[in-house]
Scaffold this active site. Structure first.
Site, PDB file in Angstrom:
ATOM      1  N   LYS A  35       0.834  -1.204   0.000  1.00 55.43           N
ATOM      2  CA  LYS A  35       0.000   0.000   0.000  1.00 55.43           C
ATOM      3  C   LYS A  35       0.869   1.254   0.000  1.00 55.43           C
ATOM      4  O   LYS A  35       2.081   1.188   0.228  1.00 55.43           O
ATOM      5  CB  LYS A  35      -0.930  -0.007   1.213  1.00 55.43           C
ATOM      6  N   TYR A 244      16.706  28.686  11.770  1.00 55.38           N
ATOM      7  CA  TYR A 244      15.561  29.454  12.238  1.00 55.38           C
ATOM      8  C   TYR A 244      15.498  29.486  13.762  1.00 55.38           C
ATOM      9  O   TYR A 244      15.640  28.460  14.435  1.00 55.38           O
ATOM     10  CB  TYR A 244      14.263  28.866  11.696  1.00 55.38           C
TER      11      TYR A 244
END
Length: 346
Positions: A35, A244
């Protein structure tokens, strides 16, 4: 080139299947779950590889996934649909020879109304309370279900990754109770269930994440390498931060490499400041916050800076990286983005 490289070793996937297959008795069939496009690694390539070792049953999430697989891979094999028989699936199931795994009374009645005869499987809810026909409906519909001769009756373990969980034995007991005397294949074990031992194997095992190197078992090998190119190297003085919000601050002069990958490539932000990349066999700490396209790395200990760093390799498995990120191997694999230059190795 600024794109990261994803190398996928198809032979390793086949070897992992063989390892898991050997954990059960000869008469137990071992299938494969492919899947989410083969857990993000390319279902077409995975299925073509596993067909060569004799697998005849594959499991996907939806009828749409099944239709894509049927169109892209030739061969004599069965495709089972884990989401069952949804409204609107009729044409896909009929046209692409798909086998739904019936999950509820409603799905069973829908299938009966749409098809006089259709190969199907059935999943029973034995305690995970996510998918599967409720016990009362299974008993109510028992005669009608078995008049139509299901190919497989299965359930799914909630806690197979925790061998000490009492939920495993409770589900096993209920599954045995509900399937006693049934004349079709029985299936309870996915990858984690296989490792629980022969009591859980029944007639069919259906490994998923284990095929792709995502479980912590000595016989399971890594199947992917992720290599990320270096964009820039610079010196950061003591007391200066990186990335950041400057979440990492140098306590001494530090050599920092910026490499070309980030959370857009499935390298999620929770890996910030607590994970590693590798220069051959040398670990280098990830420092600062991972951003969309960039990761910063402390390379102070390296005499020479390589062109690429390895994030996933024999030195660091998917399972290892997932542990650092506080998640599971499944999430790391399926999150790998579209910007990788993919190479398939046999």
């Amino acid at each position: 080139m600024a794109s990261p490289i994803l190398e996928i070793n198809l032979s390793a996937i086949a070897r992992n299947w063989s390892t898991l297959n050997q954990l059960s008795k000869t008469e137990v069939e071992t299938s494969a779950v492919v899947k989410a496009d083969g857990y993000g690694l390319g279902a077409t390539h995975v299925v073509n590889t596993l067909l060569k070792v004799g697998i005849t049953k594959f499991f996907v999430a939806t009828a749409e996934e099944g239709a894509v697989l049927r169109q892209s891979v030739q061969g004599n094999y069965d495709i089972f649909i884990l989401s069952g028989y949804m409204q609107g699936d009729k044409d896909l199931v009929r046209n692409y020879n798909l086998f739904p795994i019936i999950l509820s009374k409603d799905q069973f009645e829908r299938m009966v109304n749409d098809f006089d005869k259709l190969p199907f499987a059935l999943q029973i809810n034995t305690g995970m309370n996510r998918l599967g026909m409720e016990k009362k409906h299974f008993l109510e519909l028992h005669e009608k279900i078995f008049e139509r001769k299901p190919l497989i009756v299965m359930s799914h373990l909630s806690s197979a990754e925790n061998p000490h969980s009492s939920a495993n034995s409770e589900q096993l007991t209920l599954f045995r109770e509900l399937t006693s005397g049934i004349n079709c294949q029985l299936s309870l074990a996915a990858s984690g269930g296989i490792l629980l031992g022969s009591d859980y194997h029944f007639d069919l095992c259906r490994p998923g994440i284990g095929l792709y190197g995502g479980i912590n078992y000595s016989g399971i090998k890594s199947v992917i390498n992720v290599k990320v190119p270096v964009i820039q190297v610079q010196d950061v003085s003591s007391g200066h931060g990186v990335g950041y919000d400057l979440t990492w601050v140098a306590d001494k002069p530090t050599r920092v490499a910026t490499i070309a990958a980030g959370y857009a490539d499935g390298l999620i932000r929770s890996l910030s400041n607590n994970s590693f990349v590798f220069a051959n066999t040398t670990p280098c700490p990830v420092i600062g916050r991972i951003s969309m396209d960039l990761i910063t790395v402390d390379v102070s200990k390296l005499a020479d800076i390589p062109d690429y760093f390895d994030i996933l390799s024999h030195e660091q498995s998917v399972f290892d990286l997932a542990h650092q990120a506080g998640t599971i191997s499944h999430e790391i694999l399926v999150a790998l983005g579209s910007r990788y230059k993919r190479t398939y190795l046999n």
